[in-house]
Scaffold this motif. Structure first.
Motif, mmCIF file in Angstrom:
data_model
loop_
_atom_site.group_PDB
_atom_site.id
_atom_site.type_symbol
_atom_site.label_atom_id
_atom_site.label_comp_id
_atom_site.label_asym_id
_atom_site.label_seq_id
_atom_site.Cartn_x
_atom_site.Cartn_y
_atom_site.Cartn_z
ATOM 1 N N SER A 196 0.810 -1.220 0.000
ATOM 2 C CA SER A 196 0.000 0.000 0.000
ATOM 3 C C SER A 196 0.841 1.267 0.000
ATOM 4 O O SER A 196 0.364 2.327 -0.398
ATOM 5 C CB SER A 196 -0.937 0.012 1.206
ATOM 6 O OG SER A 196 -0.214 -0.177 2.411
ATOM 7 N N ALA A 197 2.113 1.164 0.437
ATOM 8 C CA ALA A 197 2.978 2.349 0.454
ATOM 9 C C ALA A 197 4.416 1.926 0.678
ATOM 10 O O ALA A 197 4.676 0.874 1.267
ATOM 11 C CB ALA A 197 2.542 3.309 1.561
ATOM 12 N N GLY A 257 -7.934 -3.428 6.713
ATOM 13 C CA GLY A 257 -7.363 -2.358 5.912
ATOM 14 C C GLY A 257 -7.041 -1.182 6.818
ATOM 15 O O GLY A 257 -6.664 -1.361 7.980
ATOM 16 N N ASN A 258 -7.188 0.023 6.323
ATOM 17 C CA ASN A 258 -6.877 1.233 7.079
ATOM 18 C C ASN A 258 -7.846 1.369 8.255
ATOM 19 O O ASN A 258 -8.999 1.729 8.081
ATOM 20 C CB ASN A 258 -6.980 2.454 6.159
ATOM 21 C CG ASN A 258 -6.540 3.726 6.849
ATOM 22 O OD1 ASN A 258 -6.095 3.719 7.987
ATOM 23 N ND2 ASN A 258 -6.667 4.849 6.141
ATOM 24 N N MET A 274 -7.804 6.072 1.876
ATOM 25 C CA MET A 274 -9.235 6.096 2.182
ATOM 26 C C MET A 274 -9.954 5.004 1.384
ATOM 27 O O MET A 274 -9.918 5.001 0.161
ATOM 28 C CB MET A 274 -9.836 7.458 1.864
ATOM 29 C CG MET A 274 -11.345 7.543 2.160
ATOM 30 S SD MET A 274 -11.767 7.182 3.886
ATOM 31 C CE MET A 274 -11.014 8.587 4.719
ATOM 32 N N PRO A 275 -10.631 4.070 2.053
ATOM 33 C CA PRO A 275 -11.310 2.983 1.343
ATOM 34 C C PRO A 275 -12.492 3.493 0.526
ATOM 35 O O PRO A 275 -13.070 4.550 0.829
ATOM 36 C CB PRO A 275 -11.803 2.078 2.479
ATOM 37 C CG PRO A 275 -10.997 2.470 3.680
ATOM 38 C CD PRO A 275 -10.691 3.915 3.507
ATOM 39 N N PRO A 276 -12.885 2.738 -0.499
ATOM 40 C CA PRO A 276 -14.037 3.138 -1.317
ATOM 41 C C PRO A 276 -15.310 3.309 -0.509
ATOM 42 O O PRO A 276 -16.199 4.079 -0.894
ATOM 43 C CB PRO A 276 -14.175 1.975 -2.312
ATOM 44 C CG PRO A 276 -12.814 1.408 -2.416
ATOM 45 C CD PRO A 276 -12.215 1.547 -1.048
ATOM 46 N N ILE A 277 -15.416 2.616 0.620
ATOM 47 C CA ILE A 277 -16.636 2.706 1.418
ATOM 48 C C ILE A 277 -16.797 4.093 2.034
ATOM 49 O O ILE A 277 -17.870 4.455 2.502
ATOM 50 C CB ILE A 277 -16.642 1.610 2.505
ATOM 51 C CG1 ILE A 277 -18.077 1.252 2.902
ATOM 52 C CG2 ILE A 277 -15.819 2.011 3.718
ATOM 53 C CD1 ILE A 277 -18.196 -0.012 3.720
ATOM 54 N N GLY A 286 -13.239 -2.266 1.064
ATOM 55 C CA GLY A 286 -13.187 -2.354 -0.380
ATOM 56 C C GLY A 286 -11.855 -1.983 -1.013
ATOM 57 O O GLY A 286 -11.756 -1.893 -2.242
ATOM 58 N N MET A 287 -10.792 -1.801 -0.191
ATOM 59 C CA MET A 287 -9.514 -1.374 -0.748
ATOM 60 C C MET A 287 -8.963 -2.339 -1.771
ATOM 61 O O MET A 287 -8.430 -1.937 -2.823
ATOM 62 C CB MET A 287 -8.498 -1.179 0.385
ATOM 63 C CG MET A 287 -8.698 0.073 1.202
ATOM 64 S SD MET A 287 -8.561 1.598 0.250
ATOM 65 C CE MET A 287 -6.832 1.551 -0.214
#
Length: 261
Positions: free
Chosen positions: A158-159, A196-197, A220-223, A257-258
């Motif tokens: 992710s980073a 996730g985050n 930031m997740p899609p949710i 949803g990431m």
């Protein structure tokens, strides 16, 4: 009144659960939800005072809980923890390997000492705890449940600076599958949750290079929101309950949803 069989699947009465890293964040939320479902809870954490406060809060609600100061990077500390559980309860039904650190370092700055310490907490500790827990579960002939808290970083980088962390969590996902194969014959199930985050104290206090604003925006997740400790605790309750009795060796991604991006 007739009982609701669907809700009965989540009843953890007469079970004993060990939650590592239980003093704060996800761990404290997991302790809270398992105790509310009826399980006795062992709050294990290197932060002894905070762990005892969590246990004290649960006891204040009429729930059964103890705290045990535990360093999951120390094999001796793990042995002491298991001896305390056997003395106090005589068995162990549930293990949640939640303890972990999220410290960051770029690849070229990753020293052997940094790597070894992170792996000792995030991967070696869970492996040793799993080994000793399975010994007790087999001896007591319980239908055990093991849940490892991994990360969606096990599946995608992710980073930058998550070189060691992502590797440790990928290893934890592999440990889960390998464990499940060995213990299924004993009636023990092993699964992993990959958050996730998720906003926690551990996330906020992690050391290492700062993320850039562009990287933070991508987290930031899609949710549309970050996860909460309760989101993860709810998933743990599902995986340790009879509601998931046909699930083992799996990794449940809880990330808003990431991974679908």
């Amino acid at each position: 009144m007739a009982s609701n069989s669907h809700l009965d699947d989540y009843n953890l009465s007469d079970r004993v659960a060990l939650v590592t890293g239980g003093a704060q964040g996800m761990g404290a939320a997991i302790c809270d939800i398992l105790a509310a479902a009826g399980s006795a809870v062992v709050v294990a954490d290197v932060k002894a005072e905070k762990a005892e406060r969590v246990a004290e809060t649960l006891r204040g609600k009429g729930q059964q809980a103890i705290s045990v100061e535990t360093d999951v990077a120390s094999e001796t500390s793990i042995y002491d923890l298991m001896n305390r559980i056997e003395t106090e309860f005589g068995k162990l039904d549930i293990l949640v390997n939640n303890a972990g650190i999220q410290d960051r370092n770029f690849l070229e700055d990753t020293t052997s000492e940094y790597w070894d310490q992170l792996m000792a907490i995030n991967l070696r500790g869970p492996a040793l705890l799993t080994r000793e827990t399975v010994r007790i579960m087999r001896k007591c002939k319980v239908d055990g449940r093991i849940v490892n808290i991994a990360s969606n970083s096990a599946f995608h980088a992710s980073a930058p600076s998550l070189y060691a962390y992502s590797t440790s969590k990928a290893g934890l996902a592999g440990l889960t599958r390998a464990t499940a194969i060995e213990v299924t014959k004993d009636g023990i199930r092993a699964n992993a949750i990959c958050p996730g985050n998720t906003t926690t104290e551990g996330q906020m206090s992690a050391s290492g290079p700062d993320f850039t604003p562009e990287q933070i925006e991508k987290f930031m997740p899609p949710i549309g929101r970050t996860g909460t400790p309760r989101d993860i605790a709810n998933a743990v309750l599902f995986l340790v309950s009879d509601a998931s009795s046909f699930i083992t060796g799996q990794t449940l991604v809880v990330d808003g949803g990431m991974l679908s991006c």
